[in-house]
Design an enzyme around this catalytic site. Structure first.
Site, PDB file in Angstrom:
ATOM      1  N   ARG A 139       0.885  -1.171   0.000  1.00  8.55           N
ATOM      2  CA  ARG A 139       0.000   0.000   0.000  1.00  8.55           C
ATOM      3  C   ARG A 139       0.919   1.216   0.000  1.00  8.55           C
ATOM      4  NH1 ARG A 139      -5.427   1.038   1.502  1.00  8.55           N
ATOM      5  NH2 ARG A 139      -5.740   3.056   2.511  1.00  8.55           N
ATOM      6  N   HIS A 166      -6.800   1.532  -7.075  1.00 11.41           N
ATOM      7  CA  HIS A 166      -7.143   0.803  -5.848  1.00 11.41           C
ATOM      8  C   HIS A 166      -7.986  -0.423  -6.248  1.00 11.41           C
ATOM      9  CE1 HIS A 166      -7.690  -0.128  -1.781  1.00 11.41           C
ATOM     10  NE2 HIS A 166      -8.461   0.853  -1.367  1.00 11.41           N
ATOM     11  N   GLN A 169     -10.235  -2.722  -3.814  1.00 14.05           N
ATOM     12  CA  GLN A 169     -11.504  -2.137  -3.368  1.00 14.05           C
ATOM     13  C   GLN A 169     -12.614  -2.448  -4.355  1.00 14.05           C
ATOM     14  OE1 GLN A 169     -12.420  -0.417  -0.475  1.00 14.05           O
ATOM     15  NE2 GLN A 169     -14.419  -0.831  -1.380  1.00 14.05           N
ATOM     16  N   ASP A 261     -16.357   8.854  -2.443  1.00 14.91           N
ATOM     17  CA  ASP A 261     -15.171   8.521  -1.654  1.00 14.91           C
ATOM     18  C   ASP A 261     -14.759   9.783  -0.906  1.00 14.91           C
ATOM     19  OD1 ASP A 261     -12.951   7.247  -0.628  1.00 14.91           O
ATOM     20  OD2 ASP A 261     -11.835   7.198  -2.503  1.00 14.91           O
ATOM     21  N   CYS A 301     -16.097   3.486   0.117  1.00 17.51           N
ATOM     22  CA  CYS A 301     -15.047   2.559   0.545  1.00 17.51           C
ATOM     23  C   CYS A 301     -14.540   2.838   1.956  1.00 17.51           C
ATOM     24  CB  CYS A 301     -13.893   2.553  -0.454  1.00 17.51           C
ATOM     25  SG  CYS A 301     -12.957   4.098  -0.537  1.00 17.51           S
ATOM     26  N   ARG A 328     -14.264  -6.808   1.629  1.00 19.26           N
ATOM     27  CA  ARG A 328     -12.835  -6.593   1.409  1.00 19.26           C
ATOM     28  C   ARG A 328     -12.056  -7.842   1.843  1.00 19.26           C
ATOM     29  NH1 ARG A 328     -10.324  -1.686   1.249  1.00 19.26           N
ATOM     30  NH2 ARG A 328      -8.504  -3.040   1.035  1.00 19.26           N
TER      31      ARG A 328
END
Length: 352
Positions: A139, A166, A169, A261, A301, A328
Site C-alpha cells: 500500500r 485501488h 476495493q 469517496d 469505501c 474486502r
C-alpha cells in the site's frame, strides 16, 4: 427492509442453488482461468473472465467458510509481506485475518520496518522479499513504487492502494453489488466526487462486465487523462456508456448505484479547505437519489466524512457500505487463493 429483503432473497436462492447436484460450473473459458503467479497491480491488466473468476472464488470461500463453517487451510505454510506506507483499517485487517484464516502467516511492515527506496534500494528489497515470502501486498503513495517492486521480485505483488489505482476495493464493491442485485450487466453506476484512484479502477473494470459508468466531478478534479482515454476505448469495445458531467443530480439520474469517496485523501490535508469549497454541492443525499433508479443503492469505501454523504443515506437501508467493508476480506482472500493456488470453487459460477 429494502436491503434486508434483498440479502434474504439472495441467501435463500444461493443456498437452494448450492444444494442442487446438477448445477453447471460455468463456461469453459471461465473454468479454465488460471491466475497462479500473476501480480495484481491494476484491473487494466485483467480481462472480464479473469475478474469474474476472482469474484467466483471469493464468493465460494465466503460461502464455505462463513456460512458452512468449513476449515480451508489453502495457504498453509505460505507467508505474505504486507508493506504499508499508508495506514489502513480495512486493507490491513482484511489481509491479515484472511491470510491467517486460510492457514498462512501475514507479516506487517510499516515505514519504520521497510521504506521502499530509502534505507535500501527497491531492487534489493524486492530480491530479499522474494526469498522470504510467497507474495507481497504493498500500500504505497506512488504507483511507480509498485511497478518497480513487481519488476524486481520473483513473487507476485498485489496493489493494496496507490495514487493511481485501488483495484482490491473494486473487487469488494463488485461482489457486494452482485450479492445484492444478483447480476450487474446493463446496470449503471454513478461516481460523484473526486477523480481518484478508486474511480480509475472502476473505469478499468466496469465496461468489461457490461456496466455503464457516469462520472460527476468538479472542474479540475477530473480523472487522469490516460485512464480516461483507456476507459473510453473499453466502453466502445464492450458497448457500454461512459459519461462525464459536472452536475451530480444529472449524473445520478436513472442510476442503480451511487458511489463516492473521501474528498481529502492522505497526503492532501493541506488542500482540505480548498477541496471542501470546490466540492460544495457534491454531497450525496436522499434528494440526489430521488432521480436514481427505484432500487438504487449506495457505496463508499470508507472512511467517510459527513460532507461526502449525509447520515440519512449513509445509515439507510439503501447503504451497502458495511457489507462492502466485510467483502474486502473475502475478495482479498479470493485474490490471494487465485494467485497462490490451483483452487477451483465448488459453488455455481456467479451471474455477473
Amino acid at each position: 427492509m429494502f436491503a434486508l429483503k434483498s440479502r434474504i432473497y439472495y441467501s435463500l436462492g444461493f443456498a437452494k442453488c448450492c444444494q442442487s447436484r446438477n448445477f453447471s460450473v460455468g463456461k469453459a473459458t471461465l473454468d479454465s482461468v488460471n491466475l497462479k503467479g500473476r501480480s495484481f497491480l491494476t484491473l487494466k491488466d485483467y480481462n472480464a473472465e479473469e475478474i469474474k473468476h476472482i469474484l467466483w472464488v471469493s464468493a465460494d470461500l465466503k460461502h464455505r467458510i462463513k456460512h458452512r463453517g468449513e476449515h480451508l487451510p489453502l495457504l498453509q505454510g505460505k507467508s505474505i509481506a504486507m508493506i504499508f506506507e499508508k495506514r489502513s483499517t480495512r486493507t490491513r485487517m482484511s489481509t491479515e485475518t484472511g491470510f491467517s484464516l486460510l492457514g498462512g502467516h501475514p507479516c506487517f511492515l510499516t515505514p519504520q520496518d521497510i521504506h521502499l527506496g530509502v534505507n535500501e534500494c527497491t531492487t534489493d528489497t524486492a530480491r530479499v522479499l522474494s526469498g522470504l515470502a510467497d507474495i507481497v501486498l504493498a500500500r504505497v503513495y506512488n504507483h511507480s513504487s509498485l511497478e518497480h517492486l513487481d519488476k524486481d521480485t520473483s513473487i507476485p505483488v498485489i496493489n493494496g492502494l496507490s495514487d493511481l489505482y485501488h483495484p482490491i476495493q473494486i473487487l469488494a464493491d463488485l461482489l457486494t453489488l452482485q450479492e445484492h442485485y444478483g447480476s450487474l450487466k446493463g446496470r449503471t453506476l454513478t461516481w460523484i466526487g473526486d477523480g481518484n484512484n478508486v474511480l480509475h479502477s472502476f473505469m478499468m473494470s466496469l465496461a468489461k462486465l457490461g456496466v455503464n459508468l457516469k462520472v460527476a466531478t468538479p472542474k479540475g478534479y477530473e480523472p487522469d487523462a490516460a485512464v480516461t482515454e483507456e476507459a473510453q476505448r473499453l466502453a466502445k469495445q464492450f458497448g457500454t456508456r461512459l459519461q462525464f458531467v459536472s452536475d451530480p443530480v444529472e449524473a445520478a439520474r436513472d442510476s442503480s448505484v451511487l458511489v463516492t469517496d473521501t474528498w481529502v485523501s492522505m497526503g492532501q490535508e493541506e488542500e482540505k479547505k480548498k477541496r471542501l469549497k470546490d466540492f460544495s454541492g457534491y454531497q450525496i443525499t436522499i434528494q440526489t437519489g430521488s432521480v436514481a433508479a427505484p432500487d438504487w443503492t449506495f457505496l463508499h469505501c470508507l472512511p467517510r466524512k459527513p460532507e461526502e454523504v449525509d447520515d440519512e443515506v449513509f445509515y439507510s437501508q439503501r447503504s451497502l457500505v458495511f457489507e462492502e467493508a466485510e467483502n474486502r476480506k473475502w475478495t482479498i482472500m479470493g485474490l490471494m487463493v487465485c494467485i497462490l493456488t490451483d483452487y477451483r470453487p465448488q459453488i455455481p459460477t456467479l451471474k455477473l
